[in-house]
Design a protein around this motif. Sequence first.
Motif, short mmCIF file in Angstrom:
data_model
loop_
_atom_site.label_atom_id
_atom_site.label_comp_id
_atom_site.label_asym_id
_atom_site.label_seq_id
_atom_site.Cartn_x
_atom_site.Cartn_y
_atom_site.Cartn_z
N GLU A 139 -2.57 -1.56 -6.50
CA GLU A 139 -2.92 -1.84 -7.72
C GLU A 139 -3.92 -3.12 -7.90
N LYS A 140 -3.92 -4.06 -7.47
CA LYS A 140 -4.46 -5.14 -7.40
C LYS A 140 -5.72 -5.37 -6.41
N GLY A 141 -5.26 -4.76 -5.41
CA GLY A 141 -6.50 -4.78 -4.01
C GLY A 141 -6.91 -6.02 -3.72
N SER A 142 -5.95 -6.98 -3.62
CA SER A 142 -6.37 -8.54 -3.62
C SER A 142 -5.34 -9.11 -2.45
N LEU A 143 -5.92 -9.50 -1.38
CA LEU A 143 -5.22 -10.43 -0.58
C LEU A 143 -4.19 -11.59 -1.17
N LYS A 144 -4.84 -12.04 -2.46
CA LYS A 144 -4.04 -13.06 -2.87
C LYS A 144 -2.66 -12.61 -3.52
N ALA A 145 -2.77 -11.19 -4.17
CA ALA A 145 -1.82 -10.80 -4.68
C ALA A 145 -0.49 -10.37 -3.60
N CYS A 146 -1.00 -10.61 -2.39
CA CYS A 146 0.08 -10.04 -1.21
C CYS A 146 0.71 -11.42 -0.85
N ASP A 147 0.85 -12.56 -1.41
CA ASP A 147 1.39 -13.69 -1.21
C ASP A 147 2.77 -13.53 -1.15
N THR A 148 3.61 -12.94 -0.34
CA THR A 148 4.97 -12.83 -0.12
C THR A 148 5.69 -14.20 -0.01
N PHE A 149 4.98 -15.05 0.74
CA PHE A 149 5.74 -16.22 1.27
C PHE A 149 5.94 -17.33 0.06
N ASN A 150 5.18 -17.31 -0.85
CA ASN A 150 5.32 -18.23 -2.11
C ASN A 150 5.82 -17.39 -3.38
N THR A 151 6.74 -16.66 -3.37
CA THR A 151 7.24 -16.02 -4.50
C THR A 151 8.61 -15.85 -4.70
N ALA A 152 9.34 -16.05 -5.73
CA ALA A 152 10.64 -16.15 -5.71
C ALA A 152 11.27 -14.87 -5.66
N LYS A 153 10.51 -13.81 -6.18
CA LYS A 153 11.01 -12.52 -6.24
C LYS A 153 10.50 -11.30 -5.40
N LEU A 154 11.06 -10.91 -4.43
CA LEU A 154 10.54 -10.08 -3.69
C LEU A 154 10.90 -8.66 -4.28
#
Length: 288
Positions: free
Chosen positions: A273-288
């Motif tokens: 949906e986002k098409g963005s590398l920034k949207a794929c930051d799984t290391f700095n999110t509390a919700k996986l």
Amino acid sequence: MLFRNGRESDNVEDRRSEGGGGGFGGGRSIGVGTLVIALVAMYFGIDPRVILDTASVSQPPPPAARRAAPRSPAEDELARFASMVLADTEDTWGAIFRSGGGQYREPRMVLYTGATRSACGVGQAEMGPFYCPADQKVYLDLSFFNELKDRFRAPGDFAQAYVIAHEVGHHVQNLLGISEKVQLARERVSERQGNQLSVRLELQADCLAGVWAHHADRSRQVLEAGDVEEALGAATAIGDDQLQRQSQGRVMPDSFTHGSSAQRVRWFRIGLEKGSLKACDTFNTAKL
């Protein structure tokens, strides 16, 4: 999927004629315990530096390679499709890297039957597709696509494309230095914390597969009706919870290395949906 230009990648190394026992040279072999771990982790996205390289043991070279079975037209068509998917990832990631002022180094894809040598150790079909950062190659036994369809009930060409795009996502992580940072971090923490880092790495690769699909469809209109559902079906089928439930009848979240079905679906959707590398930051999110 629709590949209107029909371009196949020049970065495909076809070792299928070597057969299941060939191509080992020095002969590093995977032990039974390693295969058990790999089968629990299940099938693709495995970090070979952890699963293969550290657990491989020295063995004498195998006897003469068994003769490979004649290839069917259906298998050759799968090989052609895999080559076209790889070519499309090359076009997509090449454009994304250029837009950020960088240069994309294309990975190679090795097609093999049964088992083959990699810079990360010996890869075997039972482990499914994997990416080796040491030689920057994606390894694929095409029989995995039959497993995906028959065993995991996840048929369809876009489900197959998702598998390849996930492994190419690991290549992107390698180029960006993410894989190395995660590996170094894993060496300093407990097994449980290391598993959590692996999950975040794998979910990011799922997200990057979605980023590829977003840009490929936007630029070349490759998606057909039902394609997204095929990819989501594959992501659901290979979630850690689903695989553990099937293999051992219970779910142990602390041992997850790839993420639950819901998590894998969620992060593929985010990338799509986002098409963005920034949207794929799984290391700095509390919700996986």
